[in-house]
Write an enzyme that holds these catalytic residues in place. Sequence first.
Site, PDB file in Angstrom:
ATOM      1  N   LYS A 104       0.836  -1.204   0.000  1.00 21.69           N
ATOM      2  CA  LYS A 104       0.000   0.000   0.000  1.00 21.69           C
ATOM      3  C   LYS A 104       0.867   1.249   0.000  1.00 21.69           C
ATOM      4  O   LYS A 104       1.535   1.554   0.979  1.00 21.69           O
ATOM      5  CB  LYS A 104      -0.926   0.052   1.221  1.00 21.69           C
ATOM      6  CG  LYS A 104      -1.973   1.166   1.058  1.00 21.69           C
ATOM      7  CD  LYS A 104      -2.628   1.603   2.336  1.00 21.69           C
ATOM      8  CE  LYS A 104      -1.875   2.698   3.057  1.00 21.69           C
ATOM      9  NZ  LYS A 104      -1.866   4.016   2.393  1.00 21.69           N
ATOM     10  N   GLY A 154       2.947   3.420  13.658  1.00 22.82           N
ATOM     11  CA  GLY A 154       3.692   2.186  13.904  1.00 22.82           C
ATOM     12  C   GLY A 154       3.256   1.509  15.194  1.00 22.82           C
ATOM     13  O   GLY A 154       3.122   0.288  15.264  1.00 22.82           O
ATOM     14  N   GLU A 204       9.859   0.649  10.620  1.00 23.27           N
ATOM     15  CA  GLU A 204      10.884   1.667  10.426  1.00 23.27           C
ATOM     16  C   GLU A 204      10.167   2.991  10.634  1.00 23.27           C
ATOM     17  O   GLU A 204       9.382   3.405   9.787  1.00 23.27           O
ATOM     18  CB  GLU A 204      11.498   1.527   9.026  1.00 23.27           C
ATOM     19  CG  GLU A 204      12.865   2.158   8.923  1.00 23.27           C
ATOM     20  CD  GLU A 204      12.792   3.617   8.534  1.00 23.27           C
ATOM     21  OE1 GLU A 204      12.681   4.464   9.470  1.00 23.27           O
ATOM     22  OE2 GLU A 204      12.826   3.915   7.339  1.00 23.27           O
ATOM     23  N   CYS A 234      13.034  10.456   7.650  1.00 29.24           N
ATOM     24  CA  CYS A 234      12.952   9.938   9.023  1.00 29.24           C
ATOM     25  C   CYS A 234      14.301  10.007   9.726  1.00 29.24           C
ATOM     26  O   CYS A 234      14.359  10.148  10.938  1.00 29.24           O
ATOM     27  CB  CYS A 234      12.412   8.518   9.024  1.00 29.24           C
ATOM     28  SG  CYS A 234      13.197   7.469   7.803  1.00 29.24           S
ATOM     29  N   GLU A 284       9.338  14.970  16.273  1.00 31.89           N
ATOM     30  CA  GLU A 284       9.789  14.955  14.892  1.00 31.89           C
ATOM     31  C   GLU A 284       8.972  15.984  14.099  1.00 31.89           C
ATOM     32  O   GLU A 284       7.743  15.924  14.077  1.00 31.89           O
ATOM     33  CB  GLU A 284       9.577  13.557  14.305  1.00 31.89           C
ATOM     34  CG  GLU A 284      10.113  13.403  12.904  1.00 31.89           C
ATOM     35  CD  GLU A 284       9.967  11.985  12.380  1.00 31.89           C
ATOM     36  OE1 GLU A 284       8.955  11.336  12.676  1.00 31.89           O
ATOM     37  OE2 GLU A 284      10.874  11.538  11.656  1.00 31.89           O
TER      38      GLU A 284
END
Lengths: 281, 494
Positions: B195, B252, B269, B303, B400
């Site tokens: 996806k 995640g 990840e 990331c 982040e």
Amino acid sequence: MTGNIPIAKTYKLFINGSFPRSESGRTFSVVDSQGELIANVSQASRKDLREAVRAARSAQNAWASRTAYNRGQILYRVAEMIESRKVEFSELLKSFGVNSRTATREVEESIQRWVWYAGWSDKYSQILGSVNPVSGPYFNFTVPEPTGVVGIIPPKEPSMLGLISRLVPVIVSGNTAVVVSEGHSSLTAVTIAEVLATSDVPPGVVNILTGDQADLLPWIVGHLDVNAVDISGINQDQDLTVLEEAASNVKRLISREIDEESLELITDFLEMKTVWHPIGR
Amino acid sequence: MSNFKEGSDSEDFGIDYAPAVESTSLLNIKEKYGLFINGDFLDTSSSKFFKTLDPSTEKPLAEITEASAADVDKAVKAARNAYEKYWMNMSGAVRARYLFRIARHLQERSREFAVLETLDGGKPIKESRDVDLPLAAAHFFYHAGWADKLEYAFPQRKIEPHGVVGQIIPWNFPLLMASWKLAPALACGNTVVLKPAETTPLTALLLAEVIQDVDLPPGVINIVTGAGETGSALVEHPNVDKLAFTGSTEVGKLIQRSAVKRNLPLTLELGGKAPHVIFEDAALDQAIEGVINGIFFNQGHVCCAGSRLLVQESIAEHFIDRLQKRIDLLRVGNPLDKNTDIGAINSKSQLERIDKLVNAGIEEGAEVYKPSCSLPENGYWYPPTVLTGVQQSHRVAREEIFGPVLVVQTFRTPEEALEKANNTPYGLSAGIWTEKGSLIHWMAERMRAGVIWANTFNKFDPTSPFGGYKESGFGREGGMHGLAPYLKTKRKRK
């Protein structure tokens, strides 16, 4: 004359190299295969778990900073210590109803686990690490490092080999451990703690709690300062939704065959670190 | 192009770059895209659609099918069928042939892919051309070679593929992330339902054409487009044997929650907040370039971006001054222009998130530096930004941002640098600049991160394992270590 009245051992927790009672004051009783009381064992609480995690965290850096050679020596020393207490361990196992031959074999195999993993301490990096041929002028290598603080839910049977098979591959690489043992296997666990206390394993590297695994499982799985949990010993009928809390800090959950001896068990509790540096003049 | 940034230094010299805009004439974007299942694009007559935009103009590029749970089920069934019927019994050497073919087709059509990537995602063409595409092809090449050599990577082990793998990838490196996921999964003998992210589906759908062209057996790769609900249907699907996800730590964690209850193999990840440590003896010209590349590469939508600059106090003032002068020269604008350094922010929602976090930083007392560049009127843009006077407790130092925003802190000793570097729940990457070799190794050994760049930054290679410590995820992608998550390994019984 007092010769007829043996002195029974008090089974307590093992945290940061000491043997405290549970702060809760609670105990649970363990009986032998004949139904006779062997001991009232300290029942660890959530607060005891927190103390154990704190001890494990404080000890982790220094343990990981030891040379691999030194960790190997220390693990081998534990094998020596158990060797000298073989009779005590097999008597304990027999009191749970394990037959004499099986008990002797379990103790022998448990000792061999320490010896086998002690020998891995300065070898797994060479097997698992790599120098990577990147397409550019860079020196690039990958090395394994310990994950950090590891919770262990060992299987209840075999009580000695089960715990040792889970514990040694965790600590050989520089992780520190918090073990939660339950029922009669707690007696084996505490006896192993006595071995560790008189070996060269630094305080806090291995912490052993006795109590109710299902009770403490949510707290160890949800603890933000625990990096991984070996859940190999959990009761498969129990509600596994408690494991969801592992996601609160992206914890590594590991489940394997209970008594195997393998390099994978070391690998399960390692992180791979890759370093790049330019090559030039 | 007069509304795009003109660098201050070039003004000093009275010169400027002429626009060098890559043509889009080689693209053949369809009006509507169906799902790619079992080797074919499905009929779209009953599809529910969403639009994918060019983020630099906000103009719609195409209508994309939003896969329902039933569509995902169809894709999983196709993958299962392909696994059992073709892929499972194919030799590694044959699987390798297909992967080599995909790699070659990507190289041959790299210009088309690069332009499409830039158009759909907003990244500068020089990056999609020089980084995303070559690396994507290299990943297929590298893993193709593994397909018939896996037993060498796992001596004394019995290995077998998981079966059907569900993979969810992000919007920052759409094709590259697809190749990071697909190549090892296929090399190890799995089939896949992939996806792509909802804002950047086009290169994955172009890859579907390549998959058809190379005659990959139908169903080995299936591509289901959609947003969160589609992803969730894939994660929850009972017949998926393994999940791999690259994206935010927040999502995640939700995926891990779902997977642990089912004891489902998973690799994650996730996000990062990488420390980028500059010692006073660093080669400053190179370090400045490293810091610029570390945070402004791909608009900071990376990331592993070096988003936390830790600079030694003795050189901090000088270093930040030079950094600002360098930032003044960055060219923000049309992503298709070959001179562009910083392209468009990927989406409106990401732009809002960046803006919100930077404002939070300013409210908490950070000083902000932005070059005085003009930004295009349409599209999503954020200028390169530096925040100084930041405390460890500030949100901008902890969360982040995933945008072109650098947060600066200082330190005095290596111990303090290390303490600050590791003071984060993340652990994906880290950078060190010093001319002292022993200090590099001292820092590299102690920084809790999966990738350490010393005197360089943001380098990637298919042979080099990539992945995080702590809340940046687990499992590795790339290198020999990246194979393990796609195989079940057992001890060979003696």
